[in-house]
Write an enzyme that holds these catalytic residues in place. Structure first.
Site, PDB file in Angstrom:
ATOM      1  N   SER A 200       0.843  -1.189   0.000  1.00  0.00           N
ATOM      2  CA  SER A 200       0.000   0.000   0.000  1.00  0.00           C
ATOM      3  C   SER A 200       0.888   1.253   0.000  1.00  0.00           C
ATOM      4  CB  SER A 200      -0.960  -0.047   1.183  1.00  0.00           C
ATOM      5  OG  SER A 200      -2.003   0.882   1.030  1.00  0.00           O
ATOM      6  N   GLU A 309      -9.370  -5.297  -4.185  1.00  0.00           N
ATOM      7  CA  GLU A 309      -8.705  -4.306  -3.349  1.00  0.00           C
ATOM      8  C   GLU A 309      -9.684  -3.419  -2.579  1.00  0.00           C
ATOM      9  OE1 GLU A 309      -5.566  -3.807  -2.715  1.00  0.00           O
ATOM     10  OE2 GLU A 309      -4.348  -4.571  -4.358  1.00  0.00           O
ATOM     11  N   HIS A 406      -7.572  -5.883  -0.088  1.00  0.00           N
ATOM     12  CA  HIS A 406      -6.350  -5.139   0.192  1.00  0.00           C
ATOM     13  C   HIS A 406      -5.697  -5.645   1.475  1.00  0.00           C
ATOM     14  CE1 HIS A 406      -3.828  -1.549  -0.278  1.00  0.00           C
ATOM     15  NE2 HIS A 406      -3.965  -1.287   1.023  1.00  0.00           N
TER      16      HIS A 406
END
Length: 501
Positions: A200, A309, A406
């Site tokens: 990320s 995600e 995610h």
């Protein structure tokens, strides 16, 4: 999702001599752990908003048996529960886990995520490198860096001394890499074989470091999990800050330095910035331009994203919250007007609401950044490999099934599912043999790449480099496989948006 209690760590002390002084760590699960090693002087008072300054040697025995404070951030800003340690502006520390202080082991340098406003290297249950260190005979370093306005506030418009202040958090990472270059041999690491990897905001940091000349030659391979690319210019928010504080712009620096950490954190919430930008001093150009310019002198890159995600981010939204999807759409559009993209999404899925736009924009940002950076790296020469994590989660969170969302790949990267304590980000059944097998094979692949610069040969299918023709992608699922252009529909969608770069 289960939250584990703070770790119970072996209390067997270990002391070693280093070039900076004698240091005491702990023997933990067959490896040596040194936690809370200071790599920079405290970035406080007059040093707030300035580049970090390397910490020097110490006298006596340095205690490295406990995690340091985390960098200042909002309480509960993350989703991993309460990590170890308090918060402080004096936060520039790193942690080292090594199989042995003898020899020269490959180094894996982890950069945590959290949107550049939260997270830390203290997530013992999540980022603990003990399993990787023992499994692959590698050294694992995790690093804290300044967050939010403490690390990414662009004050360059107020004087030359603040040039590059928009990337002070990246400067922190570079200084930590310099520490690795100078001192990791004392801990059994090879400074000539360093892999930067992160997820990320950490993945975005990896791609930003590729575009930061000061970091060149401090690392030799790169892995970007669910990244964004460095492509947007930094923003001048000094006038809004001054207006909010009710002062003249010329008085801003003095006022900002006089604020307590909590007051600056509150100001960050009222007048947010846009971290991870191209500032022109530290991150001097876009990721794309940097990879092309470095050519064969660049580094091999593994990049990837997760199939679902956006599901985690929509689950994190407060009921009734209006998500800021335009910010992510602008990143996807590489700084251009995001309206054509958003109009195309609405036309494609009639009736899509703000939540739907938010989730789609997030998914496209991470997918496109991974796809493009892998393609650029192959075209430049060093090689790029693209993965997509598809294994759906089996543990409901906040009453929702999140799919392959995610962050779900992080426990696989650190092989947490084969430790008996997978940590708080447990979205898969740790007793499922499919989960444990993929955890072993993917972490072995990460180690193989760190060791050789090629991710093949560690138990997954033969994984070709990603290029703009075949677009062969490793799909991490119950049956790992390589597919040709598995995201063709999404790619052709954003490529067909008017004005796409």
């Amino acid at each position: 999702m289960r939250r584990q209690h703070a770790p119970t760590i072996s209390r067997e002390p270990v002391a070693i001599d280093t070039g900076l002084g004698r240091i005491q760590g702990l023997r933990d699960a067959g490896v040596l752990a040194f936690r809370g090693i200071r790599y920079a002087q405290p970035p406080v008072a007059e040093r707030r908003f300035l580049p970090p300054v390397a910490a020097g040697p110490w006298t006596g025995m340095r205690d490295a048996t406990r995690f340091p404070d985390r960098c200042v951030q909002a309480t509960g800003a993350g989703f991993l529960g309460e990590p170890v340690g308090g918060t402080s502006e004096d936060c520039l520390f790193l942690n080292v886990v090594t199989p042995s202080v003898q020899g020269a082991h490959p180094v894996l340098f982890w950069i945590h995520g959290g949107g550049f406003v939260s997270g830390s290297a203290n997530e013992y249950d999540e980022y603990d490198g003990a399993k990787l260190a023992a499994q692959g005979d590698v050294v694992v370093v995790t690093v804290n860096y300044r967050l939010g306005h403490f690390g990414f506030l662009d004050l360059s418009f107020l004087g030359e001394e603040f040039a590059g202040s928009a990337s002070n958090g990246i400067r922190d990472q570079i200084l930590a890499l310099e520490w690795v270059c100078d001192h990791i041999a004392d801990y059994g690491g090879d400074p000539g074989n360093v892999t930067i990897f992160g997820e990320s905001a950490g993945g975005h940091s990896v791609l930003a470091l590729l575009a930061a000349p000061a970091a060149d030659r401090l690392y030799h391979r790169a892995i970007a999990h669910s990244p964004g690319v460095a492509c947007l210019p930094s923003e001048d928010i000094t006038e809004p800050l001054a207006t909010h504080l009710g002062i003249a712009r010329k008085s801003l620096v003095g006022r900002l330095r006089a604020l307590s950490p909590q007051e600056l954190l509150e100001l960050q919430g009222a007048v947010p910035g846009a971290p991870g930008a191209v500032d022109g001093t530290v991150v001097t150009r876009s990721t794309e331009e940097a990879i092309a310019a470095r050519g064969e002198r660049g580094v091999p890159l593994v990049a990837g994203s997760n199939r679902d995600e956006g599901a985690l981010f929509t689950a994190l939204l407060d009921p009734g919250a209006e998500p800021d999807y335009r910010t992510f759409a602008r990143l996807l559009a590489r700084g251009a007007d995001p309206s054509p993209y958003l109009d195309a999404v609405r036309a494609r899925a009639a009736g899509v609401d703000a939540i739907g736009l938010y989730e789609r924009a997030l998914g496209h940002v991470f997918l496109r950044a991974a796809m493009d950076s892998a393609e650029w790296s192959t075209a430049a020469g060093p090689g790029g490999w693209l993965y997509r994590f598809d294994l759906p989660t089996t543990v409901r969170w906040r009453g929702r099934e999140l799919g392959a969302t995610h962050g779900a790949e992080i426990p696989f990267t650190f092989n947490r599912y084969n430790t008996g304590n997978p940590g708080p980000l447990t979205l898969h059944d740790p007793d499922d043999p499919v989960v444990r097998d993929l955890s072993q094979r993917w972490s072995d692949t990460v180690i193989a790449f760190a060791r050789t610069g090629d991710p093949n040969g560690a138990g997954l299918p033969d994984w070709p480099r990603y290029d703009g023709e075949s677009r062969e992608t490793l799909v991490l699922d119950a049956r790992p496989r390589v597919e040709r252009d598995p995201d063709r529909i999404e790619r052709e969608f954003w490529e067909g948006v008017p004005g796409d770069g």
